[in-house]
Motif scaffolding. Structure first.
Motif, PDB file in Angstrom:
ATOM      1  N   THR A  13      -0.123   4.325   8.568  1.00  0.00           N
ATOM      2  CA  THR A  13      -1.143   4.464   7.790  1.00  0.00           C
ATOM      3  C   THR A  13      -2.840   3.947   8.166  1.00  0.00           C
ATOM      4  N   CYS A  14      -3.316   2.487   8.137  1.00  0.00           N
ATOM      5  CA  CYS A  14      -3.921   1.797   8.293  1.00  0.00           C
ATOM      6  C   CYS A  14      -3.788   0.844   8.504  1.00  0.00           C
ATOM      7  N   ALA A  16      -3.938  -1.826   7.521  1.00  0.00           N
ATOM      8  CA  ALA A  16      -3.694  -2.601   6.249  1.00  0.00           C
ATOM      9  C   ALA A  16      -2.169  -2.915   7.123  1.00  0.00           C
ATOM     10  N   CYS A  17      -1.842  -1.647   6.996  1.00  0.00           N
ATOM     11  CA  CYS A  17      -0.209  -1.414   7.106  1.00  0.00           C
ATOM     12  C   CYS A  17       0.223  -2.411   8.490  1.00  0.00           C
ATOM     13  N   TYR A  66       8.326  -0.686   5.048  1.00  0.00           N
ATOM     14  CA  TYR A  66       8.371   0.239   6.775  1.00  0.00           C
ATOM     15  C   TYR A  66       9.512   0.640   7.273  1.00  0.00           C
TER      16      TYR A  66
HETATM   17 MO1  9UX Z   1      -3.487   1.307   4.143  1.00  0.00          MO
HETATM   18 MO2  9UX Z   1      -0.432   1.045   4.236  1.00  0.00          MO
HETATM   19  O1  9UX Z   1      -4.384   2.428   2.766  1.00  0.00           O
HETATM   20  O2  9UX Z   1       0.656   1.271   3.074  1.00  0.00           O
HETATM   21  S1  9UX Z   1      -1.841  -0.509   3.507  1.00  0.00           S
HETATM   22  S2  9UX Z   1      -1.553   3.620   4.015  1.00  0.00           S
END
Ligand code: 9UX
Length: 85
Positions: A13-14, A16-17, A66
């Motif tokens: 979702t972001c 960092a993912c 994931y």
């Molecule tokens: Mo981002 Mo991803 O705040 O597992 S790191 S959603």
């Protein structure tokens, strides 16, 4: 032999993912490059198929939290349309 394969990644979702998935895959032996696109949810991996298997790549992604799916079916659907008049 070095091959290139595309995977579909679910659960990101972001940004960092994206980095978490890339790091998890890139740290494995035999991986030359792993590149994840958040918008398309696709990962392109260049790897040496003698050193690492696609199943191990999928497993590394799942360990990171994931889901990776082989993108082969999708590829086969994308057939260039030729000869249309
Ligand atoms: Mo981002 Mo991803 O705040 O597992 S790191 S959603």
């Amino acid at each position: 032999m070095t091959i290139e394969k595309n995977f579909k990644i679910k659960g990101m979702t972001c940004a960092a993912c994206v980095r978490a998935v890339e790091r998890a895959v890139n740290k494995k032996d035999g991986i030359l490059d792993a590149n994840v696109n958040l918008a398309t949810e696709k990962m392109m991996v260049k790897y040496n198929e003698e050193e690492v298997s696609q199943d191990e790549i999928v497993e590394a992604v799942s360990k990171a939290g994931y889901e990776a799916l082989l993108d082969e079916e999708l590829k086969e659907v994308v057939i260039p349309v030729e000869g249309m008049t």
